[in-house]
Design a protein around this motif. Structure first.
Motif, mmCIF file in Angstrom:
data_model
loop_
_atom_site.group_PDB
_atom_site.id
_atom_site.type_symbol
_atom_site.label_atom_id
_atom_site.label_comp_id
_atom_site.label_asym_id
_atom_site.label_seq_id
_atom_site.Cartn_x
_atom_site.Cartn_y
_atom_site.Cartn_z
ATOM 1 N N ALA A 22 11.502 38.290 5.093
ATOM 2 C CA ALA A 22 12.904 38.634 5.302
ATOM 3 C C ALA A 22 13.017 40.151 5.177
ATOM 4 C CB ALA A 22 13.779 37.966 4.259
ATOM 5 N N GLY A 32 15.901 43.336 5.017
ATOM 6 C CA GLY A 32 17.313 43.599 4.798
ATOM 7 C C GLY A 32 17.647 45.073 4.784
ATOM 8 N N CYS A 82 20.841 41.100 6.304
ATOM 9 C CA CYS A 82 19.487 40.613 6.147
ATOM 10 C C CYS A 82 19.148 39.685 7.296
ATOM 11 C CB CYS A 82 19.353 39.877 4.819
ATOM 12 S SG CYS A 82 17.725 39.214 4.476
ATOM 13 N N THR A 138 16.082 36.820 8.342
ATOM 14 C CA THR A 138 14.864 36.093 7.996
ATOM 15 C C THR A 138 14.134 35.812 9.299
ATOM 16 O OG1 THR A 138 16.184 34.054 7.928
ATOM 17 C CG2 THR A 138 15.699 35.135 5.842
ATOM 18 N N LYS A 160 20.710 35.355 10.243
ATOM 19 C CA LYS A 160 21.238 36.684 9.923
ATOM 20 C C LYS A 160 22.385 36.567 8.928
ATOM 21 C CE LYS A 160 19.911 38.273 14.494
ATOM 22 N NZ LYS A 160 20.345 38.851 15.794
ATOM 23 N N TYR A 161 22.442 37.500 8.027
ATOM 24 C CA TYR A 161 23.423 37.473 6.959
ATOM 25 C C TYR A 161 24.093 38.847 6.869
ATOM 26 C CZ TYR A 161 20.544 33.470 5.682
ATOM 27 O OH TYR A 161 19.851 32.294 5.699
ATOM 28 N N TRP A 191 9.495 35.599 2.684
ATOM 29 C CA TRP A 191 10.604 34.677 2.896
ATOM 30 C C TRP A 191 10.471 33.441 2.020
ATOM 31 C CZ3 TRP A 191 11.213 30.600 7.191
ATOM 32 C CH2 TRP A 191 12.500 30.070 7.164
ATOM 33 N N GLY A 193 18.940 34.660 2.979
ATOM 34 C CA GLY A 193 19.356 36.053 3.051
ATOM 35 C C GLY A 193 20.449 36.375 2.055
ATOM 36 N N TYR A 229 18.838 37.356 -1.149
ATOM 37 C CA TYR A 229 18.230 38.695 -1.129
ATOM 38 C C TYR A 229 19.297 39.781 -1.170
ATOM 39 C CZ TYR A 229 13.807 36.471 0.077
ATOM 40 O OH TYR A 229 12.671 35.708 0.059
#
Length: 125
Positions: free
Chosen positions: A32, A34, A49, A51, A57-58, A100, A104, A107
Motif C-alpha cells: 500500500a 499513501g 492511500c 492498495t 483508494k482511500y 499490504w 487504507g 494506514y
C-alpha cells in the motif's frame, strides 16, 4: 525501500498540482502506498492511500472530491492530483509505503513503515 517525491511548489488558491512518488526496492503490487502531509505546528495527516493489489483508494474527508490518487505499476509511480487547492492544504507532503496487510483507512490513521523525504506544497490566498 526508496520513495522519492516530486512535484511540490507554490500555487494560488484554486489551482492544481500533481505530486509524484517514485518507488523502488520492493514489490510494488504487494504494498500500500499513501500520501501524508504535515503543516507547521500541526500533526501529520493521512491524505490518501492506494492498495496496489486490489486498486482500492482511500481519502481523508478534507480532500475528497478534490484530490485523486493513482498508481502506475509499469513505472512504480504513485501520483496525487490535487485540484481546487486551498491555503489550508499548505504542508510538506510525504509519500509512504507499507506491506499490504490492512485497509487504507488503517494506514491513513496509523501511518506506514517507510517514508520519503517530502515535498513542500504552498498554496497562497
Amino acid at each position: 525501500v526508496q520513495l522519492v517525491e516530486s512535484g511540490g511548489g507554490l500555487v494560488q488558491a484554486g489551482g492544481s498540482l500533481r505530486l509524484s512518488c517514485a518507488a523502488s526496492g520492493f514489490s510494488f503490487d504487494d504494498y500500500a502506498i499513501g500520501w501524508f502531509r504535515q503543516a507547521p505546528g500541526k500533526e501529520r495527516e493521512g491524505v490518501s492511500c492506494v492498495t496496489n493489489a486490489d486498486g482500492a483508494k482511500y481519502y481523508a474527508d478534507s480532500v475528497k472530491g478534490r484530490f485523486t490518487i493513482s498508481s502506475d505499476s509499469a513505472t512504480n509511480t504513485v501520483y496525487l492530483q490535487m485540484n481546487s487547492l486551498k491555503p489550508e492544504d499548505t504542508a510538506v507532503y510525504y509519500c509512504a509505503a507499507d506491506r499490504w496487510e490492512y485497509t487504507g483507512t488503517y494506514y491513513l490513521k496509523y501511518g506506514m513503515d517507510h517514508w520519503g523525504k517530502g515535498t513542500l506544497v504552498t498554496v497562497s490566498s
